[in-house]
Each structure stands twice: as C-alpha cells, then as structure tokens.
Design a protein around this motif. Structure first.
Motif, PDB file in Angstrom:
ATOM      1  N   PRO A   1       2.519   0.302   8.576  1.00  0.00           N
ATOM      2  CA  PRO A   1       1.894   1.369   9.366  1.00  0.00           C
ATOM      3  C   PRO A   1       0.429   1.610   8.985  1.00  0.00           C
ATOM      4  O   PRO A   1       0.071   1.523   7.811  1.00  0.00           O
ATOM      5  CB  PRO A   1       2.729   2.604   9.002  1.00  0.00           C
ATOM      6  CG  PRO A   1       3.947   2.110   8.297  1.00  0.00           C
ATOM      7  CD  PRO A   1       3.619   0.777   7.733  1.00  0.00           C
ATOM      8  N   GLY A   2      -0.382   1.922   9.998  1.00  0.00           N
ATOM      9  CA  GLY A   2      -1.727   2.441   9.772  1.00  0.00           C
ATOM     10  C   GLY A   2      -1.686   3.957   9.911  1.00  0.00           C
ATOM     11  O   GLY A   2      -0.592   4.552   9.970  1.00  0.00           O
ATOM     12  N   ALA A   3      -2.859   4.570  10.023  1.00  0.00           N
ATOM     13  CA  ALA A   3      -2.930   6.035  10.084  1.00  0.00           C
ATOM     14  C   ALA A   3      -2.192   6.602  11.300  1.00  0.00           C
ATOM     15  O   ALA A   3      -1.440   7.580  11.180  1.00  0.00           O
ATOM     16  CB  ALA A   3      -4.392   6.471  10.101  1.00  0.00           C
TER      17      ALA A   3
ATOM     18  N   VAL B   1       6.576  -3.414   5.698  1.00  0.00           N
ATOM     19  CA  VAL B   1       6.804  -2.159   4.956  1.00  0.00           C
ATOM     20  C   VAL B   1       6.867  -0.976   5.921  1.00  0.00           C
ATOM     21  O   VAL B   1       6.175  -0.945   6.933  1.00  0.00           O
ATOM     22  CB  VAL B   1       5.748  -1.887   3.845  1.00  0.00           C
ATOM     23  CG1 VAL B   1       5.887  -2.899   2.716  1.00  0.00           C
ATOM     24  CG2 VAL B   1       4.331  -1.848   4.391  1.00  0.00           C
ATOM     25  N   LYS B   2       7.697  -0.022   5.581  1.00  0.00           N
ATOM     26  CA  LYS B   2       7.948   1.128   6.463  1.00  0.00           C
ATOM     27  C   LYS B   2       7.054   2.323   6.143  1.00  0.00           C
ATOM     28  O   LYS B   2       7.070   3.312   6.888  1.00  0.00           O
ATOM     29  CB  LYS B   2       9.410   1.587   6.352  1.00  0.00           C
ATOM     30  CG  LYS B   2      10.445   0.470   6.430  1.00  0.00           C
ATOM     31  CD  LYS B   2      10.312  -0.371   7.670  1.00  0.00           C
ATOM     32  CE  LYS B   2      11.497  -1.319   7.821  1.00  0.00           C
ATOM     33  NZ  LYS B   2      11.137  -2.497   8.619  1.00  0.00           N
ATOM     34  N   CYS B   3       6.323   2.269   5.045  1.00  0.00           N
ATOM     35  CA  CYS B   3       5.433   3.376   4.680  1.00  0.00           C
ATOM     36  C   CYS B   3       3.996   2.866   4.618  1.00  0.00           C
ATOM     37  O   CYS B   3       3.758   1.720   4.238  1.00  0.00           O
ATOM     38  CB  CYS B   3       5.820   3.959   3.321  1.00  0.00           C
ATOM     39  SG  CYS B   3       7.544   4.457   3.218  1.00  0.00           S
ATOM     40  N   ARG B   4       3.066   3.742   4.968  1.00  0.00           N
ATOM     41  CA  ARG B   4       1.663   3.343   5.074  1.00  0.00           C
ATOM     42  C   ARG B   4       1.024   3.020   3.722  1.00  0.00           C
ATOM     43  O   ARG B   4       0.992   3.881   2.833  1.00  0.00           O
ATOM     44  CB  ARG B   4       0.865   4.463   5.730  1.00  0.00           C
ATOM     45  CG  ARG B   4      -0.577   4.052   5.949  1.00  0.00           C
ATOM     46  CD  ARG B   4      -1.458   5.200   6.380  1.00  0.00           C
ATOM     47  NE  ARG B   4      -2.806   4.703   6.556  1.00  0.00           N
ATOM     48  CZ  ARG B   4      -3.890   5.451   6.560  1.00  0.00           C
ATOM     49  NH1 ARG B   4      -3.788   6.753   6.404  1.00  0.00           N
ATOM     50  NH2 ARG B   4      -5.074   4.913   6.722  1.00  0.00           N
ATOM     51  N   PRO B   5       0.471   1.821   3.588  1.00  0.00           N
ATOM     52  CA  PRO B   5      -0.300   1.542   2.370  1.00  0.00           C
ATOM     53  C   PRO B   5      -1.621   2.315   2.395  1.00  0.00           C
ATOM     54  O   PRO B   5      -2.226   2.479   3.458  1.00  0.00           O
ATOM     55  CB  PRO B   5      -0.562   0.031   2.456  1.00  0.00           C
ATOM     56  CG  PRO B   5       0.423  -0.497   3.455  1.00  0.00           C
ATOM     57  CD  PRO B   5       0.616   0.627   4.432  1.00  0.00           C
ATOM     58  N   PRO B   6      -2.090   2.812   1.236  1.00  0.00           N
ATOM     59  CA  PRO B   6      -3.343   3.581   1.207  1.00  0.00           C
ATOM     60  C   PRO B   6      -4.526   2.759   1.717  1.00  0.00           C
ATOM     61  O   PRO B   6      -4.605   1.564   1.445  1.00  0.00           O
ATOM     62  CB  PRO B   6      -3.502   3.927  -0.281  1.00  0.00           C
ATOM     63  CG  PRO B   6      -2.554   3.052  -1.026  1.00  0.00           C
ATOM     64  CD  PRO B   6      -1.471   2.654  -0.079  1.00  0.00           C
ATOM     65  N   GLN B   7      -5.399   3.384   2.466  1.00  0.00           N
ATOM     66  CA  GLN B   7      -6.583   2.738   3.065  1.00  0.00           C
ATOM     67  C   GLN B   7      -6.222   1.477   3.858  1.00  0.00           C
ATOM     68  O   GLN B   7      -7.020   0.535   3.955  1.00  0.00           O
ATOM     69  CB  GLN B   7      -7.623   2.362   2.008  1.00  0.00           C
ATOM     70  CG  GLN B   7      -8.491   3.521   1.519  1.00  0.00           C
ATOM     71  CD  GLN B   7      -7.813   4.276   0.386  1.00  0.00           C
ATOM     72  OE1 GLN B   7      -7.294   3.660  -0.541  1.00  0.00           O
ATOM     73  NE2 GLN B   7      -7.797   5.597   0.465  1.00  0.00           N
ATOM     74  N   ASN B   8      -5.007   1.420   4.372  1.00  0.00           N
ATOM     75  CA  ASN B   8      -4.541   0.259   5.152  1.00  0.00           C
ATOM     76  C   ASN B   8      -4.637  -1.063   4.404  1.00  0.00           C
ATOM     77  O   ASN B   8      -4.778  -2.113   5.020  1.00  0.00           O
ATOM     78  CB  ASN B   8      -5.308   0.132   6.479  1.00  0.00           C
ATOM     79  CG  ASN B   8      -5.132   1.347   7.356  1.00  0.00           C
ATOM     80  OD1 ASN B   8      -4.195   2.127   7.179  1.00  0.00           O
ATOM     81  ND2 ASN B   8      -6.029   1.523   8.290  1.00  0.00           N
ATOM     82  N   ARG B   9      -4.552  -1.009   3.080  1.00  0.00           N
ATOM     83  CA  ARG B   9      -4.593  -2.269   2.345  1.00  0.00           C
ATOM     84  C   ARG B   9      -3.325  -3.074   2.619  1.00  0.00           C
ATOM     85  O   ARG B   9      -2.330  -2.547   3.108  1.00  0.00           O
ATOM     86  CB  ARG B   9      -4.766  -2.016   0.840  1.00  0.00           C
ATOM     87  CG  ARG B   9      -3.594  -1.314   0.186  1.00  0.00           C
ATOM     88  CD  ARG B   9      -3.579  -1.551  -1.318  1.00  0.00           C
ATOM     89  NE  ARG B   9      -2.635  -0.702  -2.017  1.00  0.00           N
ATOM     90  CZ  ARG B   9      -1.319  -0.862  -1.998  1.00  0.00           C
ATOM     91  NH1 ARG B   9      -0.762  -1.816  -1.264  1.00  0.00           N
ATOM     92  NH2 ARG B   9      -0.541  -0.050  -2.701  1.00  0.00           N
TER      93      ARG B   9
ATOM     94  N   GLY C   1       0.650 -12.162  11.861  1.00  0.00           N
ATOM     95  CA  GLY C   1      -0.270 -12.221  10.724  1.00  0.00           C
ATOM     96  C   GLY C   1       0.341 -12.779   9.456  1.00  0.00           C
ATOM     97  O   GLY C   1       1.547 -13.024   9.349  1.00  0.00           O
ATOM     98  N   SER C   2      -0.551 -12.944   8.485  1.00  0.00           N
ATOM     99  CA  SER C   2      -0.212 -13.601   7.229  1.00  0.00           C
ATOM    100  C   SER C   2       0.856 -12.858   6.433  1.00  0.00           C
ATOM    101  O   SER C   2       1.766 -13.480   5.861  1.00  0.00           O
ATOM    102  CB  SER C   2      -1.501 -13.720   6.404  1.00  0.00           C
ATOM    103  OG  SER C   2      -1.228 -14.238   5.148  1.00  0.00           O
ATOM    104  N   THR C   3       0.777 -11.532   6.386  1.00  0.00           N
ATOM    105  CA  THR C   3       1.745 -10.764   5.584  1.00  0.00           C
ATOM    106  C   THR C   3       3.165 -10.982   6.096  1.00  0.00           C
ATOM    107  O   THR C   3       4.087 -11.212   5.308  1.00  0.00           O
ATOM    108  CB  THR C   3       1.390  -9.263   5.622  1.00  0.00           C
ATOM    109  OG1 THR C   3       0.075  -9.112   5.104  1.00  0.00           O
ATOM    110  CG2 THR C   3       2.344  -8.430   4.788  1.00  0.00           C
TER     111      THR C   3
END
Ligand code: URA
Ligand code: SF4
Length: 188
Positions: free
Chosen positions: A45-47, A84-92, A122-124
């Motif tokens: 997720p993003g913002a 991932v189901k939760c947003r990584p900080p700063q969209n990392r 994408g790559s991830t």
C-alpha cells in the motif's frame, strides 16, 4: 491456512508479525472477484491505499485502471492484492523479513481464489513469488508456467508514471494477458 475469507481477513487485521504494523492506518487486504481466473499482485500500500484500505486507488492504480478500460479488462472480474498488507514508511520497498512475514497471507489468498493466471506487477512481486534470481527487466512480458499457474511479469504501474516507454510495454504485456485469457476462455 484459513479456508474462509472472513477468518483470513480478521487475522490480518490483528497482525503484528512484522514492523510495518506500527505504521498502518488500515490493512490493505485485497479486492475483486474471489473466484477470479486472473489475479494481479502488487508491492504494498501507498498513502492513498493505507487511507482507504483498498489496493491501487492512488496515482499508479488510476493509471492501471486506464489501461484496464482501454483494453476492456474489468476490474471487477479480477482479484488484486499486494505482497505486504501494511504500508511501508515513505513508500519504500518492503524489506525481505517483512515480505516473508506477510507472504503466507498472500499464499492463502491465492489458494482461495485459485487463479489460472497471476500478473506480477514489478520486481518486488516477481522476486518474492518466483524467486530472487528473477529479473523484471529481462522477464517482463514473458509467460512463466509453474505448478499449473501461468505467471506474467510486467512493470509496476508506478514505474509508468516516470517512463513513457514502460507505459507502452505495460500495455503490450496486458494485451498478451488478453490473448492468453482468450485462448483459455478465461473471464477477465
Ligand atoms: N502500489 C502497490 O504496489 N500496491 C498498491 O496497492 C498501490 C500502489
Ligand atoms: Fe502483518 Fe503483513 Fe502487516 Fe507485516 S505487513 S504486520 S506481516 S499484515
């Protein structure tokens, strides 16, 4: 593993298996047809997604929607989820331990949906689903058959925002998806 959607979603809502849990507003579980022939897997997720709890509703998602409309892919017919189901900080990019911690949920979603085709955005998505040895630049647009599922890696829609050429390639890859779907008489 859960054999129903409600228990699976509930377990994710309560999840603290990785450090991303502390930054989330909402989990972003997944959306679409739970019996889809075609599943799309993004990164995380993003913002906007974190705020709404729905995958691909921000800028990248809107670009993907445009491609879907142009190519007559119905968003309601497919299932969309993330690594991932939760947003990584700063969209990392999600770190390896985070992706690994979350991957069981995605595997459970794949088991429940039982798709014929999985589009890896994408790559991830590519590396976490098929292995670190894979390369999105080398393998996008190329079908990979594995354990009865057809995988199609392509660019992550966020990459299209920065590169017009990737937009063309993304469209080409989705056309390939349409071709495969028509061949196999899949609903998309
Ligand atoms: N990017 C992703 O990978 N997933 C989303 O849901 C939104 C943006
Ligand atoms: Fe749990 Fe996944 Fe969120 Fe990590 S990202 S806390 S594993 S739901």
């Amino acid at each position: 593993m859960f054999n129903n959607w409600e228990e699976l979603e509930e377990s994710i809502k309560n999840c603290s298996k990785c450090k991303l849990n502390s930054g989330r507003t909402n989990i972003v579980f997944g959306v679409g047809n739970k019996n889809a022939d075609v599943m799309f897997i993004g990164e995380g997720p993003g913002a906007d997604e974190d705020k709404e709890g729905i995958p691909f509703v921000g800028k990248a998602g809107q670009l993907m929607d445009k491609a879907f409309i142009g190519l007559k892919i119905n968003r309601q017919n497919v299932y969309i989820a993330n690594i991932v189901k939760c947003r990584p900080p700063q969209n990392r990019v999600p770190e390896k331990d985070e992706a690994l911690a979350c991957l069981d949920y995605l595997r459970n979603q794949v088991l429940l949906v039982n798709p014929k085709v999985i589009v890896l955005l994408g790559s991830t998505a590519l590396k976490n689903i098929l292995g670190e040895e894979h390369s999105i630049t080398k393998e996008r647009g190329i079908i990979i058959n594995k354990k009865g599922i057809i995988y199609l890696p392509t660019w992550h829609p966020a990459a299209l925002l920065r590169d017009e050429n990737k937009k063309i390639e993304f469209w080409r890859d989705l056309k390939e998806l349409k071709r495969v779907a028509e061949d196999l008489k899949l609903s998309i």
